[in-house]
Scaffold this active site. Structure first.
Site, PDB file in Angstrom:
ATOM      1  N   GLY A   1      39.863  35.285  25.438  1.00 30.63           N
ATOM      2  CA  GLY A   1      38.639  34.733  24.880  1.00 30.63           C
ATOM      3  C   GLY A   1      37.537  34.728  25.911  1.00 30.63           C
ATOM      4  N   GLY A   2      36.474  33.988  25.605  1.00 28.52           N
ATOM      5  CA  GLY A   2      35.318  33.977  26.471  1.00 28.52           C
ATOM      6  C   GLY A   2      35.580  33.418  27.855  1.00 28.52           C
TER       7      GLY A   2
ATOM      8  N   GLY B   1      38.936  32.692  29.107  1.00 26.94           N
ATOM      9  CA  GLY B   1      40.282  32.811  29.642  1.00 26.94           C
ATOM     10  C   GLY B   1      41.165  33.751  28.859  1.00 26.94           C
ATOM     11  N   SER B   2      42.383  33.917  29.378  1.00 23.82           N
ATOM     12  CA  SER B   2      43.394  34.762  28.750  1.00 23.82           C
ATOM     13  C   SER B   2      44.647  33.941  28.514  1.00 23.82           C
ATOM     14  CB  SER B   2      43.715  35.961  29.655  1.00 23.82           C
ATOM     15  OG  SER B   2      42.553  36.752  29.868  1.00 23.82           O
TER      16      SER B   2
ATOM     17  N   ASP C   1      34.604  23.915  18.060  1.00 22.86           N
ATOM     18  CA  ASP C   1      34.785  25.362  17.890  1.00 22.86           C
ATOM     19  C   ASP C   1      35.866  25.636  16.852  1.00 22.86           C
ATOM     20  OD1 ASP C   1      34.142  28.009  18.296  1.00 22.86           O
ATOM     21  OD2 ASP C   1      35.381  28.244  20.075  1.00 22.86           O
TER      22      ASP C   1
ATOM     23  N   LYS D   1      47.662  29.543  29.535  1.00 29.70           N
ATOM     24  CA  LYS D   1      46.243  29.921  29.474  1.00 29.70           C
ATOM     25  C   LYS D   1      45.645  29.856  30.873  1.00 29.70           C
ATOM     26  CE  LYS D   1      41.845  29.100  27.145  1.00 29.70           C
ATOM     27  NZ  LYS D   1      41.149  28.399  26.043  1.00 29.70           N
TER      28      LYS D   1
ATOM     29  N   GLY E   1      46.492  37.132  24.137  1.00 31.96           N
ATOM     30  CA  GLY E   1      45.116  37.288  23.696  1.00 31.96           C
ATOM     31  C   GLY E   1      44.155  36.854  24.782  1.00 31.96           C
TER      32      GLY E   1
END
Length: 341
Positions: free
Chosen positions: A71-72, A74-75, A191, A89, A69
């Site tokens: 995100g803002g 990182g991957s 978060d 990550k 997956g």
């Protein structure tokens, strides 16, 4: 690369006093040739642990990266490392806000020294990536336990089978257990949302993604947001109103986010509709909250008790919200009452 966040904000005082600050691998270790940092012995659930996590990654032991997956900042990939499946990550450089991306990487380490059943465990972290193992877009890499490919958001919105009360209550207790442990170590996640709650094959929830987190000073209930801490963002649908106003950070911000997450599990609907700016304004100025009146789930006795609890969790006045310590027995009582029906 020196950390833009002081190490004192990342680790407890009994840990960082003995450390040297380096420019390679990690701000926590001066040497990068396979050294490890030993977490001081702590009492966790009645047992003493001296678990190690590494300040370097042995790159030649890393095999078969597969995307999981993104995100803002990182991957995430699954990979084989030292004979076990791990999550890798890669925190990427944000061209629009380079400081925020660096701070997001160091924030990932706020819980690196902690071990708990309901928190994703950090195995290793480094900023030193050898040639051939990365690219210029990555500023750091974190290796974590591989929980699986399933998160709570996918379960809420993507699974056809019903999400029965006994299940979402159990998930809720897992999340609050994790929050209570984090908060006992002065770590605010900032978060909490379904996408950041991983669900293992054993159906256990684990809190993930600490890129927005903040370590509060001991004895300080509210920490002002420094203008230099630009990584603190979170998801607007789950952010506490005091954070939307730019006020101080407290552990109670996570309780607000948990309340929104609990509502999502109960209703399986998105918390708000409409444009982002409208929602932001309404949450702050008009006490907008997800609706509890149009959902039959709140018509039962259990739903009524959850409604009362939600109103406390997402109170505009953070002093009216329960702490994670106070919230846990309330959630456990709801679970017992559901089992007795």
């Amino acid at each position: 690369m020196p950390s833009p966040i002081p190490v004192t904000r990342l680790l407890p005082k009994d840990f960082y006093l003995s450390l040297d600050i380096g420019i390679c691998s990690s701000p926590l270790s001066k040497h990068s040739h396979g050294s490890t940092l030993q977490v001081p012995a702590q009492r966790l659930h009645g047992a003493t642990t001296t678990r190690l996590w590494s300040s370097v990654i042995h790159w030649k032991e890393l095999r078969s990266e597969q995307p999981v997956g993104a995100g803002g900042f990182g991957s995430v990939y699954s990979a084989e490392y030292l004979g076990q499946t791990v999550a890798l990550k890669k925190v990427k450089k944000c061209t629009k806000n380079k400081l925020a991306s660096r701070q997001s990487f160091w924030a990932e380490l706020n819980a690196a020294h902690l071990r708990h059943r309901n928190i994703v465990r950090v195995i290793a972290a480094t900023t030193c990536v050898p040639e051939g193992f990365g690219d210029d877009s990555s500023i750091g890499t974190v290796l974590m336990e591989f929980v699986g490919r399933k998160n709570l958001e996918q379960i809420i919105y993507g699974c056809p089978e019903p999400l029965e009360p006994d299940r979402w209550l159990r998930y809720s207790v897992d999340i609050v257990h994790g929050l209570r442990f984090l908060h006992s170590h002065r770590v605010a996640h900032l978060d909490i949302k379904p996408a950041n709650i991983l669900v293992s094959d054993e159906d256990v929830c684990k809190i993930a993604d600490f890129g927005c987190s903040l370590k509060l000073e001991r004895g300080c209930e509210v920490s002002s947001i420094s203008p230099h801490l630009s990584h603190i963002g979170g998801t607007y649908t789950h952010r506490a109103p005091e954070l939307l106003r730019g006020e101080g950070v407290s552990l109670k911000a996570d309780i607000f986010s948990f309340g929104i997450t609990l509502w999502q599990m109960m209703t399986r609907e998105p918390p708000y509709t409409g444009e982002r700016q409208h929602v932001l304004y309404a949450v702050v100025a008009q006490d907008l909250r997800p609706s509890v009146h149009s959902h039959p789930v709140f018509g039962s006795e259990l739903g009524g008790r959850c409604e009362a609890l939600l109103s406390r969790c997402w109170s505009a006045d953070d002093s009216q919200r329960p702490t994670a310590q106070e919230l846990l027995p309330l959630m456990e009582q709801l679970t017992l009452s559901d089992m007795s029906q």
